[in-house]
Design an enzyme around this catalytic site. Structure first.
Site, PDB file in Angstrom:
ATOM      1  CG  ASN A   1      -6.655  -0.983   1.433  1.00  0.00           C
ATOM      2  OD1 ASN A   1      -5.878  -0.517   0.599  1.00  0.00           O
ATOM      3  ND2 ASN A   1      -6.152  -1.609   2.544  1.00  0.00           N
TER       4      ASN A   1
ATOM      5  CG  HIS B   1      -3.195   3.338   2.964  1.00  0.00           C
ATOM      6  ND1 HIS B   1      -3.551   3.329   1.791  1.00  0.00           N
ATOM      7  CD2 HIS B   1      -3.495   2.074   3.722  1.00  0.00           C
ATOM      8  CE1 HIS B   1      -3.965   1.769   1.471  1.00  0.00           C
ATOM      9  NE2 HIS B   1      -3.938   1.199   2.533  1.00  0.00           N
TER      10      HIS B   1
ATOM     11  CB  CYS C   1      -0.850   0.025   1.318  1.00  0.00           C
ATOM     12  SG  CYS C   1      -2.013  -1.456   1.091  1.00  0.00           S
TER      13      CYS C   1
HETATM   14  O1  UT7 Z   1      -3.706  -1.654   3.760  1.00  0.00           O
HETATM   15  C1  UT7 Z   1      -2.898  -2.254   4.576  1.00  0.00           C
HETATM   16  C2  UT7 Z   1      -3.218  -1.971   6.038  1.00  0.00           C
HETATM   17  N1  UT7 Z   1      -4.497  -2.548   6.306  1.00  0.00           N
HETATM   18  C3  UT7 Z   1      -5.152  -2.268   7.070  1.00  0.00           C
HETATM   19  O2  UT7 Z   1      -5.000  -1.068   7.883  1.00  0.00           O
HETATM   20  C4  UT7 Z   1      -6.368  -2.801   7.990  1.00  0.00           C
HETATM   21  C5  UT7 Z   1      -6.219  -2.803   9.482  1.00  0.00           C
HETATM   22  N2  UT7 Z   1      -7.336  -3.597  10.089  1.00  0.00           N
HETATM   23  C6  UT7 Z   1      -8.731  -3.086  10.066  1.00  0.00           C
HETATM   24  O3  UT7 Z   1      -9.222  -2.209   9.234  1.00  0.00           O
HETATM   25  C7  UT7 Z   1      -9.624  -3.838  11.231  1.00  0.00           C
HETATM   26  O4  UT7 Z   1      -8.791  -4.454  11.800  1.00  0.00           O
HETATM   27  C8  UT7 Z   1     -10.466  -4.860  10.351  1.00  0.00           C
HETATM   28  C9  UT7 Z   1     -11.624  -3.997   9.512  1.00  0.00           C
HETATM   29  C10 UT7 Z   1      -9.756  -5.799   9.179  1.00  0.00           C
HETATM   30  C11 UT7 Z   1     -11.369  -5.667  11.195  1.00  0.00           C
HETATM   31  O5  UT7 Z   1     -11.881  -4.717  12.179  1.00  0.00           O
HETATM   32  P1  UT7 Z   1     -11.815  -5.115  13.890  1.00  0.00           P
HETATM   33  O6  UT7 Z   1     -12.703  -4.190  14.569  1.00  0.00           O
HETATM   34  O7  UT7 Z   1     -10.383  -5.143  14.289  1.00  0.00           O
HETATM   35  O8  UT7 Z   1     -12.536  -6.586  14.199  1.00  0.00           O
HETATM   36  P2  UT7 Z   1     -11.674  -7.879  14.453  1.00  0.00           P
HETATM   37  O9  UT7 Z   1     -10.918  -8.489  13.445  1.00  0.00           O
HETATM   38  O10 UT7 Z   1     -11.180  -7.803  15.849  1.00  0.00           O
HETATM   39  O11 UT7 Z   1     -13.264  -8.821  14.624  1.00  0.00           O
HETATM   40  C12 UT7 Z   1     -14.103  -8.501  15.363  1.00  0.00           C
HETATM   41  C13 UT7 Z   1     -15.271  -9.485  15.169  1.00  0.00           C
HETATM   42  C14 UT7 Z   1     -14.691 -11.074  15.094  1.00  0.00           C
HETATM   43  O12 UT7 Z   1     -15.617 -11.724  15.458  1.00  0.00           O
HETATM   44  P3  UT7 Z   1     -15.416 -12.222  16.994  1.00  0.00           P
HETATM   45  O13 UT7 Z   1     -14.274 -13.180  16.934  1.00  0.00           O
HETATM   46  O14 UT7 Z   1     -15.510 -11.358  17.743  1.00  0.00           O
HETATM   47  O15 UT7 Z   1     -16.768 -13.195  17.133  1.00  0.00           O
HETATM   48  C15 UT7 Z   1     -14.566 -11.221  13.660  1.00  0.00           C
HETATM   49  O16 UT7 Z   1     -14.786 -12.537  13.117  1.00  0.00           O
HETATM   50  O17 UT7 Z   1     -15.956  -9.287  13.944  1.00  0.00           O
HETATM   51  C16 UT7 Z   1     -15.806 -10.388  12.777  1.00  0.00           C
HETATM   52  N3  UT7 Z   1     -15.879 -10.019  11.729  1.00  0.00           N
HETATM   53  C17 UT7 Z   1     -16.994  -9.661  10.820  1.00  0.00           C
HETATM   54  N4  UT7 Z   1     -18.193  -9.766  11.188  1.00  0.00           N
HETATM   55  C18 UT7 Z   1     -19.072  -9.503  10.144  1.00  0.00           C
HETATM   56  C19 UT7 Z   1     -14.735  -9.896  10.787  1.00  0.00           C
HETATM   57  N5  UT7 Z   1     -15.070  -9.731   9.583  1.00  0.00           N
HETATM   58  C20 UT7 Z   1     -16.431  -9.402   9.610  1.00  0.00           C
HETATM   59  C21 UT7 Z   1     -17.380  -9.017   8.766  1.00  0.00           C
HETATM   60  N6  UT7 Z   1     -18.609  -8.937   8.907  1.00  0.00           N
HETATM   61  N7  UT7 Z   1     -16.948  -8.780   7.234  1.00  0.00           N
END
Ligand code: UT7
Length: 331
Positions: A288, A258, A113
């Protein structure tokens, strides 16, 4: 060494096909509410049959036209991507053929990125070595070619697109979308590489004839960890480049980060105390787009009239590797 470097003709292109959060509700176990509240993304553009060089071509042609440059006047082509058409030939060579150009250097740059920011620094170095350079810098990604659409944790985050500009050591006369590169800072940390990967097909994970494609061939990410590092690294490098140039955040007219996640941008701007009016955000419309994210945002900001003559603009990006970097440009 005097290192004059000017950018001109910012342009971007996204494929026609749009995928909304509602569309994803039909594909994976997710909701519009979850995607909107956790990422800020509403829609993203998806390449149907276009390759990386196809998308690059559209943004490049417009950047050349806006700069008043004929493709035959180019001296170098740099294409930043992690989703090239093929391993060989490189996407920059495929792009040069589509542009009808021959006999100049053409190479791909992969810094995930942060690719476009790394590309600016490379172009700046080329300008210092060859003051008559006319460089095409394009970032183009078909990220969805490396996304497992059944993995809800990554599928909803990414989109496809391209952005481009022309770079030279001398000012572009009478081109409104032209700016001077004041400074560039780049950093990377390979010890954190395993947090964001596309391993499959690389020489450390070589393919065997007849082997099935597995999850290794797609983007895999420890989202929460990447989030923390993204905020920390972009904040630190922003501070460093401001300090190095005797500036404060109040001197920045527009901050273009970004576009990966609205919450990353909000956290960064809160920590850096940036006024919301001075931040450009379009992640809601494109998701993204990896290396294309910064040039898409820059061209979008320009087209929306968010940048005026005299403005000091900061670009800051973070991506796989990890790589990150910041650029100051003066319009
Ligand atoms: O470009 C390179 C850089 N990339 C980034 O900067 C991305 C950085 N990371 C993020 O943007 C965020 O961490 C995410 C958007 C990927 C995820 O958000 P989060 O608030 O960190 O969620 P999480 O990964 O901690 O997941 C929370 C919950 C999980 O369920 P449990 O384990 O709490 O039951 C996931 O399984 O949300 C669940 N989950 C979803 N639920 C519904 C993950 N993806 C989804 C989804 N829909 N699409």
């Amino acid at each position: 060494m005097i290192n004059n470097c000017y950018l001109s003709g910012f342009s971007f292109h996204v494929p026609q096909q749009v995928m909304t959060n509602k569309d994803f509700e039909k594909l994976v176990d997710t909701t519009d509410e979850w995607i909107t509240s956790r990422t800020g993304i509403h829609r993203r553009h998806i390449a149907a049959n276009q390759s990386c060089s196809d998308l690059a071509l559209q943004a490049s042609l417009q950047a050349l036209e806006r700069s008043g440059i004929n493709p035959r006047d180019l001296t170098h082509i740099l294409l930043t991507t992690f989703t090239p058409d093929a391993y060989v030939p490189n996407a920059a060579c495929i792009l040069m053929e589509k542009l009808g150009v021959r006999g100049i250097p053409a190479m791909d740059v992969n810094a995930a990125c942060t690719g476009f920011i790394y590309g600016i620094e490379l172009a700046r170095a080329i300008c210092a070595l060859h003051p008559d350079s006319m460089i095409l810098l394009t970032a183009s990604e078909v990220v969805t070619s490396r996304i497992n659409l059944t993995d809800r944790s990554t599928a909803v985050l990414f989109g496809d697109g391209s952005g481009a500009c022309v770079i030279a050591a001398k000012p572009f006369s009478n081109i409104p979308s032209s700016c001077y590169v004041t400074d560039v800072l780049l950093e990377a940390d390979g010890s954190l590489g395993s947090l964001l990967t596309v391993n499959g097909g690389g020489s450390a994970h070589a393919m065997k004839l007849g082997q099935k494609v597995d999850h290794n061939f797609f983007v895999q990410m420890e989202g929460r960890e990447v989030f923390k590092h993204a905020v920390r690294s972009m904040r630190e490098i922003s501070r460093k480049i401001l300090h190095k140039n005797n500036l404060t955040i109040d001197d920045i007219d527009l901050f273009i980060p970004h576009q990966a996640n609205m919450r990353i941008i909000e956290s960064l701007s809160k920590k850096m105390q940036i006024h919301p009016d001075n931040i450009f955000i379009n992640v809601q419309d494109y998701g993204n787009t990896s290396a294309a994210s910064i040039p898409i945002a820059l061209a979008d900001a320009w087209e929306k009239g968010r940048i005026s003559k005299g403005d000091l603009v900061m670009l800051v990006a973070f991506g796989g590797g990890f790589t990150w970097g910041a650029v100051l440009v003066q319009f």
